[in-house]
Design an enzyme around this catalytic site. Sequence first.
Site, PDB file in Angstrom:
ATOM      1  N   HIS A  14       0.866  -1.193   0.000  1.00  0.00           N
ATOM      2  CA  HIS A  14       0.000   0.000   0.000  1.00  0.00           C
ATOM      3  C   HIS A  14       0.896   1.234   0.000  1.00  0.00           C
ATOM      4  O   HIS A  14       1.311   1.730   1.050  1.00  0.00           O
ATOM      5  CB  HIS A  14      -0.920  -0.053   1.228  1.00  0.00           C
ATOM      6  CG  HIS A  14      -1.899   1.072   1.316  1.00  0.00           C
ATOM      7  ND1 HIS A  14      -3.061   0.990   2.077  1.00  0.00           N
ATOM      8  CD2 HIS A  14      -1.923   2.305   0.760  1.00  0.00           C
ATOM      9  CE1 HIS A  14      -3.740   2.115   1.976  1.00  0.00           C
ATOM     10  NE2 HIS A  14      -3.062   2.933   1.183  1.00  0.00           N
ATOM     11  N   HIS A  16       1.308   4.828  -2.408  1.00  0.00           N
ATOM     12  CA  HIS A  16       0.939   5.693  -3.542  1.00  0.00           C
ATOM     13  C   HIS A  16       2.225   6.337  -4.042  1.00  0.00           C
ATOM     14  O   HIS A  16       2.870   7.071  -3.281  1.00  0.00           O
ATOM     15  CB  HIS A  16      -0.051   6.766  -3.103  1.00  0.00           C
ATOM     16  CG  HIS A  16      -1.298   6.207  -2.488  1.00  0.00           C
ATOM     17  ND1 HIS A  16      -2.464   6.043  -3.212  1.00  0.00           N
ATOM     18  CD2 HIS A  16      -1.564   5.745  -1.241  1.00  0.00           C
ATOM     19  CE1 HIS A  16      -3.389   5.517  -2.419  1.00  0.00           C
ATOM     20  NE2 HIS A  16      -2.878   5.325  -1.219  1.00  0.00           N
ATOM     21  N   HIS A 194      -9.576   1.206  -1.055  1.00  0.00           N
ATOM     22  CA  HIS A 194      -9.509   1.842   0.253  1.00  0.00           C
ATOM     23  C   HIS A 194     -10.922   1.784   0.839  1.00  0.00           C
ATOM     24  O   HIS A 194     -11.886   2.189   0.168  1.00  0.00           O
ATOM     25  CB  HIS A 194      -9.105   3.310   0.116  1.00  0.00           C
ATOM     26  CG  HIS A 194      -7.647   3.534  -0.153  1.00  0.00           C
ATOM     27  ND1 HIS A 194      -6.989   2.947  -1.194  1.00  0.00           N
ATOM     28  CD2 HIS A 194      -6.719   4.297   0.501  1.00  0.00           C
ATOM     29  CE1 HIS A 194      -5.718   3.342  -1.177  1.00  0.00           C
ATOM     30  NE2 HIS A 194      -5.535   4.156  -0.155  1.00  0.00           N
ATOM     31  N   GLU A 197     -11.308   3.593   6.165  1.00  0.00           N
ATOM     32  CA  GLU A 197     -10.191   4.416   6.647  1.00  0.00           C
ATOM     33  C   GLU A 197     -10.789   5.477   7.584  1.00  0.00           C
ATOM     34  O   GLU A 197     -10.442   5.548   8.759  1.00  0.00           O
ATOM     35  CB  GLU A 197      -9.474   5.075   5.453  1.00  0.00           C
ATOM     36  CG  GLU A 197      -8.314   5.988   5.853  1.00  0.00           C
ATOM     37  CD  GLU A 197      -7.633   6.665   4.646  1.00  0.00           C
ATOM     38  OE1 GLU A 197      -8.150   6.553   3.521  1.00  0.00           O
ATOM     39  OE2 GLU A 197      -6.582   7.311   4.855  1.00  0.00           O
ATOM     40  N   ASP A 275       1.867   4.003   2.858  1.00  0.00           N
ATOM     41  CA  ASP A 275       0.840   4.859   2.253  1.00  0.00           C
ATOM     42  C   ASP A 275       1.439   6.029   1.449  1.00  0.00           C
ATOM     43  O   ASP A 275       1.602   5.914   0.238  1.00  0.00           O
ATOM     44  CB  ASP A 275      -0.133   5.357   3.337  1.00  0.00           C
ATOM     45  CG  ASP A 275      -1.519   5.698   2.795  1.00  0.00           C
ATOM     46  OD1 ASP A 275      -1.779   5.454   1.598  1.00  0.00           O
ATOM     47  OD2 ASP A 275      -2.362   6.194   3.571  1.00  0.00           O
ATOM     48  N   ASP A 276       1.744   7.133   2.124  1.00  0.00           N
ATOM     49  CA  ASP A 276       2.307   8.328   1.471  1.00  0.00           C
ATOM     50  C   ASP A 276       3.495   8.813   2.299  1.00  0.00           C
ATOM     51  O   ASP A 276       3.423   9.849   2.981  1.00  0.00           O
ATOM     52  CB  ASP A 276       1.233   9.420   1.391  1.00  0.00           C
ATOM     53  CG  ASP A 276      -0.007   8.943   0.650  1.00  0.00           C
ATOM     54  OD1 ASP A 276       0.050   8.853  -0.591  1.00  0.00           O
ATOM     55  OD2 ASP A 276      -1.014   8.633   1.315  1.00  0.00           O
TER      56      ASP A 276
HETATM   57  N1  ADE Z   1      -4.577   8.794  -1.784  1.00  0.00           N
HETATM   58  C1  ADE Z   1      -3.328   8.816  -1.292  1.00  0.00           C
HETATM   59  N2  ADE Z   1      -3.335   8.436  -0.014  1.00  0.00           N
HETATM   60  C2  ADE Z   1      -4.606   8.146   0.323  1.00  0.00           C
HETATM   61  C3  ADE Z   1      -5.249   7.689   1.494  1.00  0.00           C
HETATM   62  N3  ADE Z   1      -4.588   7.439   2.622  1.00  0.00           N
HETATM   63  N4  ADE Z   1      -6.582   7.522   1.461  1.00  0.00           N
HETATM   64  C4  ADE Z   1      -7.264   7.776   0.354  1.00  0.00           C
HETATM   65  N5  ADE Z   1      -6.711   8.207  -0.774  1.00  0.00           N
HETATM   66  C5  ADE Z   1      -5.390   8.384  -0.794  1.00  0.00           C
HETATM   67 ZN    ZN Z   2      -3.667   4.791   0.600  1.00  0.00          ZN
END
Ligand code: ADE
Ligand code: ZN
Length: 333
Positions: A14, A16, A194, A197, A275-276
């Site tokens: 996971h 991005h 997703h 969340e 994630d990011d």
């Molecule tokens: N796009 C990038 N990170 C995300 C996240 N945590 N939740 C939803 N969309 C995303």
């Molecule tokens: Zn994500």
Amino acid sequence: MIEFIKRLPKAELHLHIEGSFEPELMFKLAQKNKIEIPYKTVEELKKAYNFSNLQSFLDIYYAGAKVLRTEEDFYLLTQAYILKCVENNIIHTEIFFDPQSHTSRGIEFKTVLSGIKKGLDEAKEKYGISSNIIMCFLRHLSQEDAFETLKQSLPYKDFIIGVGLDSSELGNPPSKFEEVFKEAKKEGFKLVAHAGEEADVSYLFEALDLLDIQRIDHGVQAINSKELMQRLKEEQIPLTLCPNSNIELKVFKNYKEHNLKKLLDYGLNVCINSDDPAYFKGYLNQNFINVFENLDLSKEDIIKLVKNSFNSSFISDKLKEKYIKEVDKIAKS
Ligand code: ADE
Ligand code: ZN
């Protein structure tokens, strides 16, 4: 234990790729592409990474992604993430990209994909890192728009293993994308989304029942339904958890409140992801270290989490076996 975490070979499921865009590279590419960033310095930009919820992050994340224009930009972005994989001992990665963030600005689907693919091919050649690419539909846009993206992806089907769903969750339930996920399945794509969340468990039930997904991204809200917890346990549906993300986006107040250990102890198939990472204060090892230090994880917990990642990935059984053996080798040493 921290040294042990670092030494373990890991998979990431996971991530991005646009969320691995570090401020230093962003400034460099902005200058090259003559794009204005509304911050004077890297430090000033980093100060803006102070989020109150998912949407407040997405606003900044989409603004950052606008700096990416050419195939070379996407290649450099991917190359930088791969160096982080090397640092974090990630030997397999399955990365998301958001085609619509770029095609909506006139960047061709092929430009984005070719740049990412070049970076991943190089990763395999130089470091032996294997990878898969998953394209995500932006859920704040229409299903029609997602259908158009699916159409654009078809010539490159061999390079994209699956389809996902991301962006603003609240108000954009999985049911909005039921038809396009059906079509993606017919085309042979693996399906993930997703869900749970920020939104309640109804989004998780919809993702499973209407979209027929094979993996849930996040899914931490599952804890609010006994029925769902039981089902996730019985069917061993993977949940790709992202602890740093959940703290930075205020899904949980702090690491001690994160429910990863509860989900793991209940018998769910959970794994750890970043994630990011450029926005959420750290890459994969840092996510492991943060939960280890706050949730009383044992060595066995860490090994289980790492094995779950490999077992939940979209690689062949043979490659899974090879990677699990590599984990066992370090685990026993
Ligand atoms: N796009 C990038 N990170 C995300 C996240 N945590 N939740 C939803 N969309 C995303
Ligand atoms: Zn994500």
